[in-house]
Design an enzyme around this catalytic site. Sequence first.
Site, PDB file in Angstrom:
ATOM      1  N   ASP A 172       0.621  -1.268   0.037  1.00  0.00           N
ATOM      2  CA  ASP A 172      -0.104  -0.100  -0.007  1.00  0.00           C
ATOM      3  C   ASP A 172       0.949   1.362   0.094  1.00  0.00           C
ATOM      4  O   ASP A 172       2.197   1.104   0.076  1.00  0.00           O
ATOM      5  CB  ASP A 172      -0.959  -0.185   1.356  1.00  0.00           C
ATOM      6  CG  ASP A 172      -0.047  -0.073   2.498  1.00  0.00           C
ATOM      7  OD1 ASP A 172       0.921  -0.702   2.680  1.00  0.00           O
ATOM      8  OD2 ASP A 172      -0.711   0.864   3.368  1.00  0.00           O
ATOM      9  N   HIS A 492       1.595  -8.860  -3.719  1.00  0.00           N
ATOM     10  CA  HIS A 492       0.826  -7.709  -3.523  1.00  0.00           C
ATOM     11  C   HIS A 492       1.572  -6.578  -3.310  1.00  0.00           C
ATOM     12  O   HIS A 492       1.893  -6.162  -2.087  1.00  0.00           O
ATOM     13  CB  HIS A 492       0.023  -8.265  -2.276  1.00  0.00           C
ATOM     14  CG  HIS A 492      -0.998  -7.310  -1.598  1.00  0.00           C
ATOM     15  ND1 HIS A 492      -2.437  -7.311  -2.176  1.00  0.00           N
ATOM     16  CD2 HIS A 492      -1.128  -6.104  -0.968  1.00  0.00           C
ATOM     17  CE1 HIS A 492      -3.003  -6.466  -1.746  1.00  0.00           C
ATOM     18  NE2 HIS A 492      -2.350  -5.815  -0.828  1.00  0.00           N
ATOM     19  N   ASP A 539       1.228 -17.385  -4.673  1.00  0.00           N
ATOM     20  CA  ASP A 539       1.935 -16.158  -5.526  1.00  0.00           C
ATOM     21  C   ASP A 539       0.881 -15.640  -6.387  1.00  0.00           C
ATOM     22  O   ASP A 539       0.759 -15.935  -7.392  1.00  0.00           O
ATOM     23  CB  ASP A 539       2.989 -16.676  -6.257  1.00  0.00           C
ATOM     24  CG  ASP A 539       3.646 -15.788  -7.084  1.00  0.00           C
ATOM     25  OD1 ASP A 539       3.376 -14.517  -6.776  1.00  0.00           O
ATOM     26  OD2 ASP A 539       4.080 -15.979  -8.107  1.00  0.00           O
ATOM     27  N   GLU A 548       2.433 -10.122   0.238  1.00  0.00           N
ATOM     28  CA  GLU A 548       2.809  -8.712   0.341  1.00  0.00           C
ATOM     29  C   GLU A 548       4.453  -8.529   0.561  1.00  0.00           C
ATOM     30  O   GLU A 548       4.969  -9.440   0.951  1.00  0.00           O
ATOM     31  CB  GLU A 548       1.791  -8.011   1.357  1.00  0.00           C
ATOM     32  CG  GLU A 548       2.046  -6.334   1.276  1.00  0.00           C
ATOM     33  CD  GLU A 548       0.790  -5.563   1.903  1.00  0.00           C
ATOM     34  OE1 GLU A 548       0.178  -6.380   2.532  1.00  0.00           O
ATOM     35  OE2 GLU A 548       1.110  -4.314   1.748  1.00  0.00           O
TER      36      GLU A 548
HETATM   37  O1  9MR Z   1       3.154  -6.562   9.167  1.00  0.00           O
HETATM   38  C1  9MR Z   1       1.918  -6.301   9.843  1.00  0.00           C
HETATM   39  C2  9MR Z   1       1.356  -7.792  10.437  1.00  0.00           C
HETATM   40  O2  9MR Z   1       2.261  -8.304  11.607  1.00  0.00           O
HETATM   41  C3  9MR Z   1      -0.003  -7.630  10.966  1.00  0.00           C
HETATM   42  O3  9MR Z   1      -0.043  -8.845  11.547  1.00  0.00           O
HETATM   43  C4  9MR Z   1      -0.895  -7.277   9.983  1.00  0.00           C
HETATM   44  C5  9MR Z   1      -2.483  -7.080  10.135  1.00  0.00           C
HETATM   45  O4  9MR Z   1      -2.548  -5.835  11.143  1.00  0.00           O
HETATM   46  O5  9MR Z   1      -0.288  -6.163   9.329  1.00  0.00           O
HETATM   47  C6  9MR Z   1       0.971  -6.046   8.729  1.00  0.00           C
HETATM   48  O6  9MR Z   1       1.182  -4.814   8.520  1.00  0.00           O
HETATM   49  C7  9MR Z   1       0.637  -4.354   7.112  1.00  0.00           C
HETATM   50  C8  9MR Z   1       0.221  -2.835   7.647  1.00  0.00           C
HETATM   51  O7  9MR Z   1      -0.727  -2.742   8.551  1.00  0.00           O
HETATM   52  C9  9MR Z   1      -0.137  -1.901   6.306  1.00  0.00           C
HETATM   53  N1  9MR Z   1       0.730  -2.058   5.415  1.00  0.00           N
HETATM   54  C10 9MR Z   1       0.913  -3.435   4.853  1.00  0.00           C
HETATM   55  C11 9MR Z   1       1.634  -4.303   5.972  1.00  0.00           C
HETATM   56  C12 9MR Z   1       2.171  -5.701   5.663  1.00  0.00           C
HETATM   57  O8  9MR Z   1       1.074  -6.490   5.149  1.00  0.00           O
END
Ligand code: 9MR
Length: 571
Positions: A172, A492, A539, A548
Amino acid sequence: MGKTLLFLVFSLLFVVSSQAQIRYNQVGCYPTQEKVIVVEGVNPEGRVRVTTPKGKVLTPSVMREAVSPWSGKTRYIVDLGQLSATGNYHVSVDGQECDLRVSKHPYQDIAKASLRLFYLIRSGIAIEQGGTYNRPVGHPDTHVLVHPSAATDKRPAGTVISSPYGWYDAGDYNKYVVNSAFSIGLMFAAYEQQRGYFNKLNTDIPESGNHTPDLLDEMMFNLKWLLTMQDPDDGGVYHKLTTPNFEGFVMPADCHQTRYVVAKSVTATLDFAGVMADAARLFTPYQKDYPDFVAQATKAAERAYQWAKEHPTAFYRQEQLKDPTVNTGTYADGNARDEFFWASSALYRLTRKATYLEDARQYQSQRFSTPSWGNVSALGTFEWMADDELRATDDGLLMQAQMLAYCENAVKEVETSCFQSPFGNNPRNFGWGCLAENCCCQAFVLLYADLLTGTTKYRRYALQNADYLLGRNATGYCYVTGFGDRSPQHPHHRISEADAVDAPFPGMLVGGPNPGQQDKRDMKNAVYPSNHPDESYIDNMESYASNEIAINWNASLVAFLCWLDALHSQL
Ligand code: 9MR
């Protein structure tokens, strides 16, 4: 006739289903590294052929078998022997083939790519040194609104502030203080112990010609943004800069949603304090390139820490945000002891003020855990380990002992594991971002432990995690884009998906197998191929919970692979 056809079809099916699959490190190995491959499917005893670069044929034996506790699959672990001459070793088993590459610097390119990735995900500037990945500017962030949750008398809701630059967090386009500060902190920890290497490492970025090491230049691009996230009036730090909802899969220049800075939080403010204190210290020799920064960062760090002391329970609560509501990543956590520990330790190193040392002692942890955005206590421990005075204290020695205890425990199951590695033997090893938080960070800590003890005892185990990460694993993926024979093609990642280039940005580590499958309901065109912890990966660009990419994850890749490369480097 019919019977013969049926027989042929069944025979074919049998051959296909019983085909051996070779799992191996697809990037390469050092001449001195263990050369282990894992064969899945059928016992390959007597049928593994290795052709050396000089054409000699070897027939290594199966060393042992291991059964997956989750899938029940049997894995045959084959030690190929020393193979210490450089070159390609061609391996074949029942018609399956692969090349194991042995070279003096197998991780040089991937290590460099892991750091250069941060240049490619810079926000607020046009990318002009990215070759085919060049793109026009997006998200200038010069017109960012103060969200009602962050409003003060001096900056009421709707106040326009400028908060440009920094890296996009992940797939994102938002910018999150907690994760940004953590990512820089982790890379600083590697930098501090491998300065000679990083002083020479050139990542071909716009600043490469200046007097500052490229790693520090890259960190500065994000630090500049972080400084704008501090409220100049009270020293508190906004938790994140975000759109209310995630953008679509479009290029940065096509994003037009309003961006906000939201509530200040104690965790973001402390992470900010920790990383600014580190930055002030580490940039001291480079003030020619960055005049004023050291003084500015020192002041910013101390003010942030003060705010945190006054607001120890200001945890981020996204559900409380209104007008507009916000639905992007949270990086929320309800315990700030680890952040207090890191920030106070970093501030002590910078200022040598006794009060910070007192706080650090009060907040130090009883147990070592690998660094993650939600538990940064290891970053505090690394501060103590990198500081001669702190390391020699009773507390410092205790922390070192805790770190070594962690390492001893981490390597216990290697000799019975399915993939001959410390990572991957417990269902809890897998989850959102596990390849970074559990695999790379574990390996990084193992290398760090060697440095502390002046031995090479743990290097072997760290390399086994490299083997796992780069292909010797249950899915057979080399989990870093652009490297290996089978790497993720559809992470992602909005830019990689929306740009005109087929291949994703190189050097990105994906989150990896995640049995939590939190994205399952949102996936319209894809289905996880398996629920087993180590195979729960797909994937597909829809899979934000397994495929991601993120700055904290790449930071762990940098910390691990650059350290490894540094140990063998003659750049
Ligand atoms: O890395 C984060 C992971 O530990 C959490 O479980 C998850 C859900 O809250 O979020 C991950 O971080 C994301 C972030 O909130 C928004 N940008 C993408 C990040 C990677 O997925």
